[in-house]
Scaffold this motif. Structure first.
Motif, PDB file in Angstrom:
ATOM      1  N   GLU A  43       0.827  -1.198   0.000  1.00 20.42           N
ATOM      2  CA  GLU A  43       0.000   0.000   0.000  1.00 20.42           C
ATOM      3  C   GLU A  43       0.868   1.257   0.000  1.00 20.42           C
ATOM      4  OE1 GLU A  43      -3.337   0.362  -0.335  1.00 20.42           O
ATOM      5  OE2 GLU A  43      -3.243  -1.781  -0.777  1.00 20.42           O
ATOM      6  N   ALA A  44       2.005   1.176   0.704  1.00 19.39           N
ATOM      7  CA  ALA A  44       2.918   2.331   0.752  1.00 19.39           C
ATOM      8  C   ALA A  44       3.467   2.653  -0.639  1.00 19.39           C
ATOM      9  CB  ALA A  44       4.059   2.059   1.721  1.00 19.39           C
ATOM     10  N   GLU A  45       3.749   1.617  -1.425  1.00 16.64           N
ATOM     11  CA  GLU A  45       4.246   1.841  -2.791  1.00 16.64           C
ATOM     12  C   GLU A  45       3.162   2.469  -3.656  1.00 16.64           C
ATOM     13  OE1 GLU A  45       7.456  -1.572  -3.812  1.00 16.64           O
ATOM     14  OE2 GLU A  45       5.494  -2.324  -3.177  1.00 16.64           O
ATOM     15  N   ASP A  65       0.730   4.335  -2.527  1.00 11.77           N
ATOM     16  CA  ASP A  65       0.602   5.717  -2.042  1.00 11.77           C
ATOM     17  C   ASP A  65       1.643   6.616  -2.693  1.00 11.77           C
ATOM     18  OD1 ASP A  65      -1.493   4.988  -0.410  1.00 11.77           O
ATOM     19  OD2 ASP A  65      -0.261   4.775   1.389  1.00 11.77           O
ATOM     20  N   GLY A  66       2.884   6.119  -2.780  1.00 10.68           N
ATOM     21  CA  GLY A  66       3.958   6.912  -3.389  1.00 10.68           C
ATOM     22  C   GLY A  66       3.706   7.176  -4.856  1.00 10.68           C
ATOM     23  N   LEU A 118       0.779   7.210  -6.267  1.00  8.92           N
ATOM     24  CA  LEU A 118      -0.365   8.110  -6.361  1.00  8.92           C
ATOM     25  C   LEU A 118       0.062   9.564  -6.180  1.00  8.92           C
ATOM     26  CD1 LEU A 118      -3.405   8.543  -6.648  1.00  8.92           C
ATOM     27  CD2 LEU A 118      -3.619   8.157  -4.184  1.00  8.92           C
ATOM     28  N   LYS A 119       0.992   9.804  -5.283  1.00 14.03           N
ATOM     29  CA  LYS A 119       1.491  11.172  -5.068  1.00 14.03           C
ATOM     30  C   LYS A 119       2.181  11.684  -6.326  1.00 14.03           C
ATOM     31  CE  LYS A 119       2.031  11.027  -0.038  1.00 14.03           C
ATOM     32  NZ  LYS A 119       0.922  11.993   0.178  1.00 14.03           N
ATOM     33  N   GLN A 163      -0.558  12.593  -8.692  1.00 16.83           N
ATOM     34  CA  GLN A 163      -1.228  13.824  -8.273  1.00 16.83           C
ATOM     35  C   GLN A 163      -0.440  15.057  -8.669  1.00 16.83           C
ATOM     36  OE1 GLN A 163      -1.580  12.958  -4.086  1.00 16.83           O
ATOM     37  NE2 GLN A 163      -3.713  12.309  -4.250  1.00 16.83           N
ATOM     38  N   GLU A 218      -2.621  18.559  -4.690  1.00 13.65           N
ATOM     39  CA  GLU A 218      -3.610  17.555  -4.308  1.00 13.65           C
ATOM     40  C   GLU A 218      -5.026  18.115  -4.420  1.00 13.65           C
ATOM     41  OE1 GLU A 218      -4.623  14.536  -0.563  1.00 13.65           O
ATOM     42  OE2 GLU A 218      -2.795  15.773  -0.546  1.00 13.65           O
ATOM     43  N   LYS A 254     -10.489   4.502  -6.370  1.00 10.58           N
ATOM     44  CA  LYS A 254     -10.157   3.084  -6.197  1.00 10.58           C
ATOM     45  C   LYS A 254      -9.646   2.491  -7.506  1.00 10.58           C
ATOM     46  CE  LYS A 254     -13.391   2.134  -2.411  1.00 10.58           C
ATOM     47  NZ  LYS A 254     -14.575   1.324  -1.974  1.00 10.58           N
ATOM     48  N   ARG A 297      -6.090   3.731  -8.088  1.00  9.39           N
ATOM     49  CA  ARG A 297      -5.140   2.979  -7.249  1.00  9.39           C
ATOM     50  C   ARG A 297      -4.917   1.578  -7.832  1.00  9.39           C
ATOM     51  NH1 ARG A 297      -3.741   4.969  -2.260  1.00  9.39           N
ATOM     52  NH2 ARG A 297      -3.197   2.851  -1.620  1.00  9.39           N
ATOM     53  N   ARG A 329      -1.331   0.196  -9.027  1.00  6.57           N
ATOM     54  CA  ARG A 329      -0.799  -1.063  -8.494  1.00  6.57           C
ATOM     55  C   ARG A 329      -0.365  -1.976  -9.640  1.00  6.57           C
ATOM     56  NH1 ARG A 329      -1.252  -3.412  -3.667  1.00  6.57           N
ATOM     57  NH2 ARG A 329      -2.833  -1.884  -3.026  1.00  6.57           N
TER      58      ARG A 329
END
Length: 337
Positions: free
Chosen positions: A112-114, A116-117, A119-120, A123, A129, A144, A147, A151
């Motif tokens: 999930e951390a990967e 999140d990175g 996604l940033k 963005q 954001e 969703k 994401r 992934r």
């Protein structure tokens, strides 16, 4: 015609590579990449291991690519390049599906951390954001789904590293041999640092090859400001109408022979720190500034080492990727409709 002489095959390949990122944008914000009120035909054009690829998927990704190609080609040549690129794009979509399917089969994991990175990073394409969230709301996009696509991209990148990048090695002996066998590759031409202000012709004027009085008038306004001593980068940011405008008109270092004939002759005869008169091309009116000349030189082995490594690495990686892709295709069911 662009300011450079042509769009090379490597440039077309790069446009296709960019389609991977555009695919995510198409999925996330489909309304932005389709014309209002227009319905894309939705039929299956290929099947990869029972997973369909639709016409709308290909055409939605083609829209921004066609825009890029239309800046370099016209008429029948543009039609040929669009069809050629469409076929390349379909081939890439097929290969991407094969890689993703294989990543899923092998259980490639992404945290999930990967996501999140990633996604940033995505963005940041929207400036902030807040802009990103506003775009989500305006387009009714599903975070969703975004994401999920991010992934999948990470899964493909990880598998590519395992199957291709990690297996490629370039030895010092190979680098030295390449340097000795290809001396002409390390003779650098004279270069100058170039800035440009561009005022684009209307589509009609560009298509007919005629003068655009409005665009030419704006070009004279820009030239007058520059001749009065205004900062070139400021004028470019305020008036220029090409992709270099946000960088103050900076193109970067240009080698002799890279620009179309007339422009090339002018900029390489221009003293440092000075600007050209208005130069006309098929697409618009241009004012150039040059500075910081670099004379021709021959790179020593140590200077060329990184460049050679990249050349050999890319060549080997391409060979390894093709071998791996052939392995995947042999065990896959692929049907073109």
């Amino acid at each position: 015609m662009k300011l450079t002489k042509f769009v090379s095959q490597s440039s077309l390949d790069w446009i296709i590579v960019l389609a991977g990122g555009l695919c995510l944008l198409c999925i996330a914000f489909p309304l932005r990449l389709t014309h209002a009120g227009e319905q894309l035909l939705d039929r299956v054009v290929a099947v990869v291991n029972q997973e369909p690829i639709t016409q709308s998927e290909v055409e939605t990704m083609m829209r921004p690519i066609e825009t890029q190609l239309s800046q370099a080609y016209q008429g029948q040549e543009l039609a040929v390049q669009i069809e050629k690129t469409r076929q390349q794009l379909l081939s890439q979509i097929i290969e991407d599906k094969l890689v993703l399917q294989e990543a899923k089969r092998l259980g490639v994991e992404v945290s999930e951390a990967e996501v999140d990175g990633k996604l940033k990073e995505f963005q940041r394409q929207f400036g902030s954001e807040a802009n990103f969230n506003r775009m989500l709301e305006e387009q009714g996009a599903d975070i969703k789904l975004i994401r999920k696509r991010l992934r999948e991209q990470l899964m493909m990148q990880k598998l590519h590293y395992i199957q291709v990048q990690r297996r490629v090695v370039v030895s010092p002996v190979e680098i030295t041999s390449f340097y000795e066998e290809h001396p002409d590759l390390f003779n650098e031409k004279e270069k100058v640092k170039v800035w440009v202000v561009t005022l684009s012709k209307s589509d009609e004027a560009a298509r007919k090859g005629i003068m655009d009085e409005a665009a030419k008038g704006k070009a004279y306004q820009a030239l007058k400001r520059l001749q009065a001593g205004e900062d070139f980068e400021m004028v470019a940011k305020q008036m220029s109408q090409d992709s270099h405008a946000e960088k103050g008109g900076l193109i970067g270092y240009v080698a002799k022979g890279d620009m179309i004939g007339t422009i090339d002759d002018v900029i390489f005869s221009l003293p440092n720190g000075t600007v050209t008169d208005i130069l006309q091309t098929e697409r618009g009116y241009h004012i150039f500034k040059v500075d910081d000349r670099r004379p021709p030189k021959t790179l020593a082995l140590d200077e060329a080492r990184d460049k050679i490594h990249d050349i050999l690495y890319e060549k080997k990686a391409n060979v390894r990727f093709e071998e791996w892709m052939e392995e995947l295709k042999k065990s896959a069911f692929i049907s073109l409709r």
